[in-house]
Motif scaffolding. Sequence first.
Motif, PDB file in Angstrom:
ATOM      1  N   THR A  16       0.811  -1.218   0.000  1.00 58.03           N
ATOM      2  CA  THR A  16       0.000   0.000   0.000  1.00 58.03           C
ATOM      3  C   THR A  16       0.845   1.269   0.000  1.00 58.03           C
ATOM      4  O   THR A  16       0.299   2.371   0.020  1.00 58.03           O
ATOM      5  CB  THR A  16      -0.931   0.020   1.238  1.00 58.03           C
ATOM      6  OG1 THR A  16      -0.125  -0.210   2.408  1.00 58.03           O
ATOM      7  CG2 THR A  16      -1.986  -1.056   1.156  1.00 58.03           C
ATOM      8  N   GLY A  17       2.163   1.127  -0.003  1.00 56.81           N
ATOM      9  CA  GLY A  17       3.035   2.306   0.025  1.00 56.81           C
ATOM     10  C   GLY A  17       3.433   2.767  -1.362  1.00 56.81           C
ATOM     11  O   GLY A  17       2.936   2.270  -2.382  1.00 56.81           O
ATOM     12  N   SER A  18       4.340   3.727  -1.371  1.00 55.42           N
ATOM     13  CA  SER A  18       4.785   4.343  -2.618  1.00 55.42           C
ATOM     14  C   SER A  18       5.562   3.345  -3.492  1.00 55.42           C
ATOM     15  O   SER A  18       5.286   3.198  -4.689  1.00 55.42           O
ATOM     16  CB  SER A  18       5.637   5.566  -2.238  1.00 55.42           C
ATOM     17  OG  SER A  18       6.446   5.964  -3.278  1.00 55.42           O
ATOM     18  N   ILE A  19       6.501   2.621  -2.898  1.00 55.65           N
ATOM     19  CA  ILE A  19       7.247   1.606  -3.663  1.00 55.65           C
ATOM     20  C   ILE A  19       6.312   0.480  -4.078  1.00 55.65           C
ATOM     21  O   ILE A  19       6.383  -0.022  -5.210  1.00 55.65           O
ATOM     22  CB  ILE A  19       8.427   1.048  -2.823  1.00 55.65           C
ATOM     23  CG1 ILE A  19       9.507   2.124  -2.636  1.00 55.65           C
ATOM     24  CG2 ILE A  19       9.007  -0.215  -3.448  1.00 55.65           C
ATOM     25  CD1 ILE A  19      10.343   2.415  -3.848  1.00 55.65           C
ATOM     26  N   GLY A  42       0.701  -2.973   6.245  1.00 55.41           N
ATOM     27  CA  GLY A  42       0.813  -2.820   7.691  1.00 55.41           C
ATOM     28  C   GLY A  42      -0.531  -2.895   8.384  1.00 55.41           C
ATOM     29  O   GLY A  42      -0.833  -3.853   9.102  1.00 55.41           O
ATOM     30  N   SER A  43      -1.389  -1.877   8.172  1.00 60.37           N
ATOM     31  CA  SER A  43      -2.671  -1.866   8.875  1.00 60.37           C
ATOM     32  C   SER A  43      -3.836  -1.350   8.033  1.00 60.37           C
ATOM     33  O   SER A  43      -4.977  -1.424   8.476  1.00 60.37           O
ATOM     34  CB  SER A  43      -2.536  -1.004  10.144  1.00 60.37           C
ATOM     35  OG  SER A  43      -2.066   0.269   9.786  1.00 60.37           O
ATOM     36  N   ALA A 107       9.415  -3.691   0.799  1.00 62.71           N
ATOM     37  CA  ALA A 107       9.123  -2.250   0.746  1.00 62.71           C
ATOM     38  C   ALA A 107       8.352  -1.769   1.964  1.00 62.71           C
ATOM     39  O   ALA A 107       7.554  -0.849   1.884  1.00 62.71           O
ATOM     40  CB  ALA A 107       8.371  -1.905  -0.535  1.00 62.71           C
ATOM     41  N   ILE A 108       8.603  -2.425   3.115  1.00 64.84           N
ATOM     42  CA  ILE A 108       8.100  -1.892   4.385  1.00 64.84           C
ATOM     43  C   ILE A 108       9.030  -0.742   4.752  1.00 64.84           C
ATOM     44  O   ILE A 108      10.217  -0.765   4.436  1.00 64.84           O
ATOM     45  CB  ILE A 108       8.108  -2.988   5.477  1.00 64.84           C
ATOM     46  CG1 ILE A 108       7.041  -4.037   5.170  1.00 64.84           C
ATOM     47  CG2 ILE A 108       7.896  -2.403   6.868  1.00 64.84           C
ATOM     48  CD1 ILE A 108       6.983  -5.186   6.172  1.00 64.84           C
ATOM     49  N   GLY A 110      11.161   1.278   7.499  1.00 66.23           N
ATOM     50  CA  GLY A 110      11.740   1.197   8.832  1.00 66.23           C
ATOM     51  C   GLY A 110      12.226  -0.181   9.238  1.00 66.23           C
ATOM     52  O   GLY A 110      12.129  -1.159   8.483  1.00 66.23           O
ATOM     53  N   ALA A 112      10.933  -2.173  11.068  1.00 71.22           N
ATOM     54  CA  ALA A 112       9.828  -3.139  11.078  1.00 71.22           C
ATOM     55  C   ALA A 112       9.934  -4.097   9.892  1.00 71.22           C
ATOM     56  O   ALA A 112       9.342  -5.175   9.910  1.00 71.22           O
ATOM     57  CB  ALA A 112       8.490  -2.402  11.037  1.00 71.22           C
ATOM     58  N   ASN A 131      13.730  -1.629   1.399  1.00 68.02           N
ATOM     59  CA  ASN A 131      13.729  -1.372   2.842  1.00 68.02           C
ATOM     60  C   ASN A 131      15.166  -1.196   3.356  1.00 68.02           C
ATOM     61  O   ASN A 131      15.760  -2.076   3.958  1.00 68.02           O
ATOM     62  CB  ASN A 131      13.023  -2.568   3.529  1.00 68.02           C
ATOM     63  CG  ASN A 131      13.073  -2.513   5.041  1.00 68.02           C
ATOM     64  OD1 ASN A 131      13.363  -3.517   5.687  1.00 68.02           O
ATOM     65  ND2 ASN A 131      12.823  -1.357   5.630  1.00 68.02           N
ATOM     66  N   LYS A 132      15.721   0.002   3.108  1.00 65.22           N
ATOM     67  CA  LYS A 132      17.133   0.234   3.416  1.00 65.22           C
ATOM     68  C   LYS A 132      17.428   0.130   4.907  1.00 65.22           C
ATOM     69  O   LYS A 132      18.529  -0.216   5.309  1.00 65.22           O
ATOM     70  CB  LYS A 132      17.583   1.591   2.871  1.00 65.22           C
ATOM     71  CG  LYS A 132      16.967   2.793   3.558  1.00 65.22           C
ATOM     72  CD  LYS A 132      17.325   4.084   2.830  1.00 65.22           C
ATOM     73  CE  LYS A 132      16.371   4.358   1.702  1.00 65.22           C
ATOM     74  NZ  LYS A 132      16.731   5.470   0.844  1.00 65.22           N
ATOM     75  N   GLU A 133      16.413   0.435   5.755  1.00 62.65           N
ATOM     76  CA  GLU A 133      16.663   0.405   7.199  1.00 62.65           C
ATOM     77  C   GLU A 133      17.081  -0.986   7.660  1.00 62.65           C
ATOM     78  O   GLU A 133      17.853  -1.114   8.616  1.00 62.65           O
ATOM     79  CB  GLU A 133      15.428   0.870   7.966  1.00 62.65           C
ATOM     80  CG  GLU A 133      15.046   2.343   7.726  1.00 62.65           C
ATOM     81  CD  GLU A 133      14.061   2.547   6.578  1.00 62.65           C
ATOM     82  OE1 GLU A 133      13.849   1.580   5.791  1.00 62.65           O
ATOM     83  OE2 GLU A 133      13.490   3.645   6.465  1.00 62.65           O
ATOM     84  N   MET A 217       7.345  10.174  -2.565  1.00 67.88           N
ATOM     85  CA  MET A 217       7.716   9.047  -1.692  1.00 67.88           C
ATOM     86  C   MET A 217       6.897   9.104  -0.412  1.00 67.88           C
ATOM     87  O   MET A 217       6.221  10.080  -0.115  1.00 67.88           O
ATOM     88  CB  MET A 217       9.203   9.145  -1.322  1.00 67.88           C
ATOM     89  CG  MET A 217      10.135   9.328  -2.505  1.00 67.88           C
ATOM     90  SD  MET A 217      11.880   9.335  -2.051  1.00 67.88           S
ATOM     91  CE  MET A 217      12.032  10.913  -1.231  1.00 67.88           C
ATOM     92  N   GLY A 218       7.002   8.041   0.400  1.00 64.25           N
ATOM     93  CA  GLY A 218       6.338   8.008   1.693  1.00 64.25           C
ATOM     94  C   GLY A 218       6.891   9.088   2.622  1.00 64.25           C
ATOM     95  O   GLY A 218       7.964   9.643   2.363  1.00 64.25           O
TER      96      GLY A 218
END
Length: 402
Positions: A16-19, A42-43, A107-108, A110, A112, A131-133, A217-218
């Motif tokens: 559901t995100g930008s990526i 996520g939710s 592509a989450i 953070g 998480a 998900n670079k984090e 982006m997000g």
Amino acid sequence: MPAQAAVRRVAVVGATGSIGASALDVIARHPGRLEASVLAAGSRVEALVSLCRKHRPRHAVIADAARYAALRDGLREAGLDDIEAHAGDDALQELVAGDACDTVVAAIVGAAGLPSTLAAARAGKRLLLANKESLVLAGELLTAAAHEAGADIVPIDSEHNAIFQCLGAGSREPGAGSRDLRRIVLTASGGPFRGWTRERLRGVTPAQAVKHPKWSMGPKISVDSATLMNKGLEVIEAHHLFRLPGERIDVLVHPQSLVHSLVEFVDGSTLAQLGLPDMRTALAVGLGWPERIESGVAGLDLLAHGRLDFEAPDPEAFPCLRLAYQALAAGGTAPAIVNAANEVAVSSFLQGRIAFLGIPALVEDCLAAVAGGAAGSIDALLAADAAARDHANQRIAAGALA
Ligand code: NAD
Ligand code: MG
């Protein structure tokens, strides 16, 4: 591609995100070749159900376990009874590691994202890593797990994807990169506040900070771009992906965002990858690799753009970049501490609880105050992440950074 080539079944995690949206756009252009078999979010159940209606995956996963019934009922009401509903982090990890997919778009946003990213790596999936984090937090463990399981990592961050593409011009065997390469140069747009003084940055609002001049982006990565922490995280990401020390990873501000990064080989050749700022190019590289496939992105008309400018980043106004280099040099759990402190700081800034300049201040405070250690295990890294979050939250509660 041979006529009967198998369909690549893709799990889009963070759909559901930008990526996620960019990945699904590319996948939908290639029916018969690419299939979105798992969609995870996520939710936001309604957004996930709406994506399911359009992309018809076999499985839909909502990470928030309390939303299971909402997802199941939402799918049923939409007439999508053939899509299996799942909820919770464990279900997500099982699905990315199981037979439902051979490719995972991670592509989450953070830390998480670490458990599912790691599960995909351990299961030997092709990992399209946005998900670079997760790399900043656990780069050594994640790349080692991928190596052991034979998982190919294709970086989706535009800079690292550019380097991945340019490295195709070097020696082919794995690990040759650090021998062939003199250095890599990550380009940075400079964000919405390029050229601003520290003084002027004091009054920056969340609305200003999330308005990126070149990329859509997000919210979290948009704020990271505004502080230059995004580039700092990317330096650490590049270190893990391409096995170079921080001294051989440079950052160059390039406001047009058309040159996505450069590699300099030992023979003096510099190669760059250029293109419009649209993440579908990087995703198409990962989804099609080693072949090239249509992404929906137009070619680059350099005459229309006119010029390419480059400048040095301003370390005074944007201390986050220095802090990330410092954490990389310190090693161990220091990058995990920086990442966690930054996540807390960005979220508090977006909620209006701390000022823009409170972000670097909080990261610097955590890096100095939270004890670092060896990064030998996931548990040690997660403990450092938790300690940094605790410390950061205490500092914010004390009202030190408003
Ligand atoms: P976003 O905020 O638009 O989307 C985040 C996604 O993660 C959503 O689908 C959300 O549902 C999901 N999510 C959040 N927390 C979750 C959790 N606990 N469990 C499961 N799912 C969860 O973010 P984005 O801009 O798409 O960025 C995603 C990642 O890609 C980030 O790590 C970012 O740094 C990286 N990235 C993004 C871009 C870009 O152009 N957007 C470019 C380079 C790298
Ligand atoms: Mg990037």
